[in-house]
Scaffold this motif. Structure first.
Motif, PDB file in Angstrom:
ATOM      1  N   PRO A 171       0.815  -1.219   0.000  1.00  0.00           N
ATOM      2  CA  PRO A 171       0.000   0.000   0.000  1.00  0.00           C
ATOM      3  C   PRO A 171       0.850   1.271   0.000  1.00  0.00           C
ATOM      4  N   THR A 172       0.373   2.282  -0.746  1.00  0.00           N
ATOM      5  CA  THR A 172       1.041   3.595  -0.724  1.00  0.00           C
ATOM      6  C   THR A 172       0.086   4.681  -0.246  1.00  0.00           C
ATOM      7  N   THR A 173      -1.132   4.291   0.123  1.00  0.00           N
ATOM      8  CA  THR A 173      -2.031   5.194   0.837  1.00  0.00           C
ATOM      9  C   THR A 173      -2.361   4.496   2.151  1.00  0.00           C
ATOM     10  N   ALA A 174      -2.826   5.258   3.137  1.00  0.00           N
ATOM     11  CA  ALA A 174      -3.276   4.653   4.387  1.00  0.00           C
ATOM     12  C   ALA A 174      -4.783   4.855   4.430  1.00  0.00           C
ATOM     13  N   GLY A 175      -5.499   3.914   3.798  1.00  0.00           N
ATOM     14  CA  GLY A 175      -6.934   4.117   3.672  1.00  0.00           C
ATOM     15  C   GLY A 175      -7.720   2.833   3.565  1.00  0.00           C
ATOM     16  N   THR A 176      -7.672   2.214   2.385  1.00  0.00           N
ATOM     17  CA  THR A 176      -8.603   1.114   2.110  1.00  0.00           C
ATOM     18  C   THR A 176      -8.314  -0.134   2.932  1.00  0.00           C
ATOM     19  N   GLY A 177      -7.044  -0.368   3.243  1.00  0.00           N
ATOM     20  CA  GLY A 177      -6.692  -1.621   3.912  1.00  0.00           C
ATOM     21  C   GLY A 177      -6.812  -2.813   2.987  1.00  0.00           C
ATOM     22  N   SER A 178      -6.929  -2.557   1.682  1.00  0.00           N
ATOM     23  CA  SER A 178      -7.092  -3.660   0.719  1.00  0.00           C
ATOM     24  C   SER A 178      -5.959  -4.669   0.836  1.00  0.00           C
ATOM     25  N   GLU A 179      -4.819  -4.229   1.378  1.00  0.00           N
ATOM     26  CA  GLU A 179      -3.679  -5.148   1.538  1.00  0.00           C
ATOM     27  C   GLU A 179      -4.000  -6.300   2.485  1.00  0.00           C
ATOM     28  N   VAL A 180      -5.011  -6.146   3.327  1.00  0.00           N
ATOM     29  CA  VAL A 180      -5.404  -7.255   4.218  1.00  0.00           C
ATOM     30  C   VAL A 180      -6.894  -7.563   4.084  1.00  0.00           C
ATOM     31  N   SER A 181      -7.494  -7.195   2.953  1.00  0.00           N
ATOM     32  CA  SER A 181      -8.923  -7.503   2.801  1.00  0.00           C
ATOM     33  C   SER A 181      -9.102  -8.606   1.774  1.00  0.00           C
ATOM     34  N   ARG A 182     -10.274  -9.216   1.844  1.00  0.00           N
ATOM     35  CA  ARG A 182     -10.559 -10.371   0.987  1.00  0.00           C
ATOM     36  C   ARG A 182     -11.447  -9.983  -0.189  1.00  0.00           C
ATOM     37  N   SER A 183     -11.451  -8.674  -0.499  1.00  0.00           N
ATOM     38  CA  SER A 183     -12.315  -8.236  -1.588  1.00  0.00           C
ATOM     39  C   SER A 183     -11.583  -7.274  -2.508  1.00  0.00           C
ATOM     40  N   ALA A 184     -12.183  -7.085  -3.685  1.00  0.00           N
ATOM     41  CA  ALA A 184     -11.711  -6.097  -4.650  1.00  0.00           C
ATOM     42  C   ALA A 184     -12.950  -5.391  -5.184  1.00  0.00           C
ATOM     43  N   VAL A 185     -12.866  -4.064  -5.312  1.00  0.00           N
ATOM     44  CA  VAL A 185     -14.024  -3.297  -5.780  1.00  0.00           C
ATOM     45  C   VAL A 185     -13.702  -2.807  -7.191  1.00  0.00           C
ATOM     46  N   THR A 235      -8.188   9.549   2.018  1.00  0.00           N
ATOM     47  CA  THR A 235      -7.959   8.123   2.250  1.00  0.00           C
ATOM     48  C   THR A 235      -7.988   7.806   3.754  1.00  0.00           C
ATOM     49  N   GLY A 236      -7.516   8.756   4.559  1.00  0.00           N
ATOM     50  CA  GLY A 236      -7.552   8.562   6.013  1.00  0.00           C
ATOM     51  C   GLY A 236      -8.979   8.460   6.534  1.00  0.00           C
ATOM     52  N   MET A 237      -9.897   9.214   5.922  1.00  0.00           N
ATOM     53  CA  MET A 237     -11.298   9.111   6.345  1.00  0.00           C
ATOM     54  C   MET A 237     -11.894   7.765   5.932  1.00  0.00           C
ATOM     55  N   ASP A 238     -11.370   7.168   4.871  1.00  0.00           N
ATOM     56  CA  ASP A 238     -11.806   5.809   4.505  1.00  0.00           C
ATOM     57  C   ASP A 238     -11.385   4.832   5.607  1.00  0.00           C
ATOM     58  N   ALA A 239     -10.137   4.983   6.063  1.00  0.00           N
ATOM     59  CA  ALA A 239      -9.659   4.110   7.146  1.00  0.00           C
ATOM     60  C   ALA A 239     -10.526   4.281   8.394  1.00  0.00           C
ATOM     61  N   LEU A 240     -10.835   5.537   8.730  1.00  0.00           N
ATOM     62  CA  LEU A 240     -11.699   5.780   9.893  1.00  0.00           C
ATOM     63  C   LEU A 240     -13.068   5.127   9.673  1.00  0.00           C
TER      64      LEU A 240
END
Ligand SMILES: NC(=O)c1ccc[n+]([C@@H]2O[C@H](COP(=O)([O-])OP(=O)(O)OC[C@H]3O[C@@H](n4cnc5c(N)ncnc54)[C@H](O)[C@@H]3O)[C@@H](O)[C@H]2O)c1
Ligand SMILES: [Fe+2]
Length: 379
Positions: free
Chosen positions: A140-154, A194-199
């Motif tokens: 990851p190069t943003t701190a937001g989606t957490g896709s690096e540890v999620s089991r989905s893709a949008v 992206t931070g608000m996505d993480a929140l």
């Protein structure tokens, strides 16, 4: 600080861990990675640095960067073609949620040839993700989606004209390499959005229906970490502690949303696909309205999160005001009209929000009139 975790997948975390990327690819049996990134990142020195790390580590990478924010099925098909052309044997997905999700969808596409909408999680598409998936390392190069540890893709799918969630436990990346240093150059506005996505992930996971005390515990600390670190990371992108805190809050958010998400994400997905609002900003604008809405059926859960959001008033109104204050502090607009949304879009937004699966976990049932009222209130 450098750390290794094996929960919820293998995670290398901390400043400098990117130097271990090639060794991780080797350990997965990869020799010829397809490096999936996006055109925005290509304007930075990050993809070049990563390519060098891979080459210096004895690997033979090829690049694919035709990925836009909110990636499309056409881009995924092009990425799968690039994978075949390179005779790649694994994927290194580098970037924000968009290239990470594109990388996961390419992973599916190599050995799954039905039209993409057939893999839609809403239609039970997970049962069709049965073929081989090449290994994937997420960086990851943003701190937001957490896709690096999620089991989905949008992915935005043209034939159904909406963002579709592709889900399978098998989409969990084999390794997440989370180096906060890769986010130091992220501009303040993207940091804020992206931070608000993480929140929102931590918040929605905590509020969502279902029994998952482990996810709740992670979500609660994730909310505190996002609220504490986001204003600092926006004000000073070089702040090591704040960048590290936000990257961990993002990773925790997606770990926690294994429990479920909620109405904020169902409202946000069409705001991106219909009105072009960035995912994080859409979440940020809808969050106060969703808190007021949810407090009517889940006052205790909202009362739990209000102090973590920075409010002594534990009502829905108190929690909503704390989020509005945070948005103002980090320079984000708080109204949809400021993000290009018009009243005439609300019927289509409402229809698409109802079709989205996230609200099925929301603590309060969402009817079409509720979705329309939430959009109208946020205009
Ligand atoms: N898979 C999941 O679990 C999950 C969860 C939430 C959201 N999403 C999806 O993720 C996508 C949004 O991802 P995002 O918010 O990370 O944004 P993004 O990946 O679209 O990136 C936003 C912009 O930031 C730029 N950028 C990224 N890193 C940078 C850096 N270090 N320096 C400079 N610029 C940089 C990109 O080039 C892009 O222009 C949406 O499609 C959303 O639906 C997925
Ligand atoms: Fe999200």
């Amino acid at each position: 600080m450098k750390a290794r975790f094996n929960y919820p997948t293998r995670i290398l975390f901390g400043r400098g861990v990117i130097e271990d990327l090639a060794a991780e690819v080797w350990a997965l049996g990869g020799r010829r990675p397809l490096l999936v990134t996006d055109s925005g990142l290509m304007k930075t020195d990050i993809p070049g640095r990563i390519e060098k790390i891979l080459k210096d580590g004895g690997l033979d990478p090829a690049g694919f960067s035709d990925v836009s924010p909110n990636p499309t099925n056409r881009q995924v098909d092009a990425g799968a073609a690039a994978f075949s052309q390179h005779r790649a044997d694994c994927i290194v997905a580098l970037g924000g949620g968009s290239p990470l999700d594109a990388g996961k969808a390419i992973q599916i596409r190599i050995h799954h040839k039905e039209p993409f909408e057939e893999y839609d999680d809403l239609k039970g598409g997970d049962t069709k993700i049965t073929g081989e998936l090449p290994p994937l390392v997420a960086v990851p190069t943003t701190a937001g989606t957490g896709s690096e540890v999620s089991r989905s893709a949008v992915i935005s799918i043209a034939s159904v004209d909406r963002k579709v969630v592709l889900f399978s436990p098998r989409l969990m990346p084999q390794v997440a390499v989370c180096d906060p240093e890769l986010t130091y150059g992220l501009p303040p506005r993207i940091t804020a959005e992206t931070g608000m996505d993480a929140l929102s992930h931590n918040l929605e996971a905590y509020l969502s229906r279902g029994y998952h005390p482990m996810a709740d515990a992670i979500a609660m600390l994730g909310i505190c970490m996002a609220v504490d670190n986001l204003p600092v990371a926006v004000a000073n992108g070089q702040d090591v502690e704040a960048r590290q805190g936000m990257m961990m809050a993002a990773t925790m958010g997606a770990t926690a949303f294994q429990k479920g998400l909620g109405v904020i994400h169902s409202l946000a997905h069409p705001l991106s696909s219909v009105a072009g609002v960035s995912h994080g900003l859409a979440n940020a604008i809808m969050m106060p309205h969703a808190l007021r809405f949810n407090a009517q059926d889940a006052p205790d859960r909202v009362a739990d999160v209000a102090p973590a959001l920075g409010s002594e008033d534990v009502s829905g109104e108190g929690a909503a005001r704390a989020v509005l204050d945070l948005c103002r502090q980090i320079g984000l607009p708080t109204r949809l009209s400021e993000a290009g949304v018009t009243e005439s879009m609300i019927p289509k937004l409402t229809e698409k929000a109802m079709q989205d699966g996230c609200h099925t976990c929301n603590p309060r049932e969402c009817k079409p009139e509720d979705m329309a009222s939430l959009f109208t209130a946020a205009l």
